[in-house]
Design a protein around this motif. Structure first.
Motif, PDB file in Angstrom:
ATOM      1  N   LYS A 132      -1.566  -4.168 -13.091  1.00 17.20           N
ATOM      2  CA  LYS A 132      -2.768  -4.200 -12.264  1.00 17.20           C
ATOM      3  C   LYS A 132      -2.445  -4.737 -10.873  1.00 17.20           C
ATOM      4  O   LYS A 132      -2.934  -4.227  -9.870  1.00 17.20           O
ATOM      5  N   ARG A 133      -1.594  -5.771 -10.820  1.00 15.15           N
ATOM      6  CA  ARG A 133      -1.207  -6.318  -9.518  1.00 15.15           C
ATOM      7  C   ARG A 133      -0.445  -5.278  -8.702  1.00 15.15           C
ATOM      8  O   ARG A 133      -0.611  -5.177  -7.485  1.00 15.15           O
ATOM      9  N   GLU A 134       0.402  -4.504  -9.371  1.00 11.25           N
ATOM     10  CA  GLU A 134       1.156  -3.463  -8.669  1.00 11.25           C
ATOM     11  C   GLU A 134       0.220  -2.376  -8.141  1.00 11.25           C
ATOM     12  O   GLU A 134       0.412  -1.858  -7.037  1.00 11.25           O
ATOM     13  N   GLU A 140      -3.328  -1.387  -1.269  1.00  7.98           N
ATOM     14  CA  GLU A 140      -3.363  -2.077   0.020  1.00  7.98           C
ATOM     15  C   GLU A 140      -2.339  -1.498   0.985  1.00  7.98           C
ATOM     16  O   GLU A 140      -2.625  -1.349   2.180  1.00  7.98           O
ATOM     17  N   SER A 141      -1.152  -1.162   0.501  1.00  5.20           N
ATOM     18  CA  SER A 141      -0.141  -0.579   1.394  1.00  5.20           C
ATOM     19  C   SER A 141      -0.587   0.798   1.882  1.00  5.20           C
ATOM     20  O   SER A 141      -0.351   1.166   3.037  1.00  5.20           O
ATOM     21  N   ARG A 143      -3.723   1.746   2.354  1.00  5.74           N
ATOM     22  CA  ARG A 143      -4.756   1.498   3.366  1.00  5.74           C
ATOM     23  C   ARG A 143      -4.133   1.107   4.694  1.00  5.74           C
ATOM     24  O   ARG A 143      -4.567   1.535   5.752  1.00  5.74           O
ATOM     25  N   GLU A 144      -3.113   0.243   4.623  1.00  4.76           N
ATOM     26  CA  GLU A 144      -2.447  -0.208   5.846  1.00  4.76           C
ATOM     27  C   GLU A 144      -1.774   0.960   6.566  1.00  4.76           C
ATOM     28  O   GLU A 144      -1.853   1.078   7.796  1.00  4.76           O
ATOM     29  N   LEU A 145      -1.102   1.825   5.818  1.00  2.00           N
ATOM     30  CA  LEU A 145      -0.492   3.013   6.422  1.00  2.00           C
ATOM     31  C   LEU A 145      -1.530   3.916   7.054  1.00  2.00           C
ATOM     32  O   LEU A 145      -1.300   4.464   8.140  1.00  2.00           O
ATOM     33  N   ASP A 146      -2.661   4.096   6.379  1.00  2.22           N
ATOM     34  CA  ASP A 146      -3.737   4.923   6.940  1.00  2.22           C
ATOM     35  C   ASP A 146      -4.267   4.328   8.234  1.00  2.22           C
ATOM     36  O   ASP A 146      -4.560   5.069   9.197  1.00  2.22           O
ATOM     37  N   ARG A 147      -4.384   2.996   8.302  1.00  2.00           N
ATOM     38  CA  ARG A 147      -4.842   2.347   9.541  1.00  2.00           C
ATOM     39  C   ARG A 147      -3.850   2.573  10.669  1.00  2.00           C
ATOM     40  O   ARG A 147      -4.231   2.817  11.815  1.00  2.00           O
TER      41      ARG A 147
END
Length: 151
Positions: A132-134, A140-141, A143-147
């Motif tokens: 689940k943590r993975e 999150e990674s 989302r960051e790339l999309d930003r």
């Protein structure tokens, strides 16, 4: 495309809690007021699961709100509803579902082109905490790339 075919009620927790192995599309045996409520989008499958009884596969804990224009013919909100699958699919699901660690979870409810309510179910295996943590890290990674790409 009619309004009712845009109904797509999802179980977002299922992909977070489980590894999805096989997916199936099943019909649901519903009452008249239940299908009307689903067409209005008033259903919830977040806490629901599937289990076998003597005569078939049932979805349990699925909440379908009472139909607002229903009279004394209205349905119970959380009753067991039978899923309609072929005998071959039921046999395969029953064999796999009885193994330790496997379960059958509903993923989404939608209205088919012919106007019938369908449920997409999956044979799933529970995730551990580190899985689940993975999943959270990957999300999150992404989302960051999309930003970054948006800038």
């Amino acid at each position: 495309m009619s309004i009712s075919s845009k109904i797509n009620i999802k179980n977002k927790r299922a992909t977070f809690e489980y590894h999805l192995l096989d997916k199936y599309t099943a019909g649901i045996r519903l009452l008249g007021t239940e299908i009307k409520s689903i067409r209005q989008g008033k259903a919830n499958i977040n806490d629901s699961f599937c289990s076998f009884f003597d005569d078939g596969l049932y979805i349990r804990n699925m909440h379908i709100a009472e139909y607002s224009f229903g009279s004394f013919y209205n349905h119970e909100a959380k009753r067991d509803r039978q899923l309609l699958l072929t005998k071959k699919e039921l046999k395969k699901l029953k064999e796999k579902g009885e193994e330790k660690g496997f379960t059958i979870v509903p993923l989404r409810i939608f209205i088919s082109e012919r106007g019938f309510a369908k449920v997409e179910i999956a044979l799933a295996q529970g995730k551990k905490d580190f899985d689940k943590r993975e999943t959270i890290k990957e999300r999150e990674s992404k989302r960051e790339l999309d930003r970054i790409m948006k800038r």
